[in-house]
Write a protein that holds these residues in place. Structure first.
Motif, short mmCIF file in Angstrom:
data_model
loop_
_atom_site.label_atom_id
_atom_site.label_comp_id
_atom_site.label_asym_id
_atom_site.label_seq_id
_atom_site.Cartn_x
_atom_site.Cartn_y
_atom_site.Cartn_z
N MET A 253 0.80 -1.16 0.10
CA MET A 253 0.01 0.18 0.31
C MET A 253 0.78 1.25 -0.02
SD MET A 253 -3.44 0.73 2.32
CE MET A 253 -3.24 -0.94 2.83
N PHE A 254 0.44 2.23 -0.76
CA PHE A 254 1.22 3.60 -0.88
C PHE A 254 0.70 4.50 -0.04
CE2 PHE A 254 2.23 7.40 -3.35
CZ PHE A 254 3.73 7.14 -3.43
N ASP B 107 -3.42 2.75 -4.03
CA ASP B 107 -2.00 2.40 -4.32
C ASP B 107 -1.56 3.87 -5.18
OD1 ASP B 107 -2.78 2.24 -7.00
OD2 ASP B 107 -2.81 -0.10 -6.79
#
Length: 108
Positions: A1-2, A22
């Motif tokens: 996950m960003f 993301d």
């Protein structure tokens, strides 16, 4: 996950939502929000998004603005150009008519 949005309050729903996306989802969201807000082409919005998606405050602000206080839709560039062209044509026609009238009055 960003997760770019760690600096915002953990209680902030917008931050939680953005953290769940993301990179590509955040980029696409930025493109769409910016395109609607600024009334620019997809390509211009994409350039803006690519340059600024890493600045977490920008995307957060765009989404918060869209959710909480959307302003009136701005004219798209195409609509603006179309109106400008119509106004220019009208002004050109008016100018030509005035010049024709001046030339005709000189002949008399």
């Amino acid at each position: 996950m960003f997760n770019l949005f760690e600096s915002f309050s953990s209680q902030d729903n917008i931050t939680k939502f953005l953290n769940s996306l993301d990179y590509w989802q955040q980029l696409n969201l930025y493109i769409m929000l910016y395109q609607v807000r600024a009334g620019v082409s997809y390509e211009d919005a994409k350039s803006e998004a690519l340059a600024n998606v890493m600045d977490q405050k920008n995307l957060h602000y765009l989404l918060e603005e869209a959710i909480n206080s959307p302003g009136p839709r701005r004219e798209s560039t195409k609509e603006f150009i179309k109106k400008a062209e119509e106004n220019a044509k009208d002004q050109l026609i008016d100018t030509l008519i005035k010049r024709i009238n001046v030339l005709e009055s000189r002949k008399k």
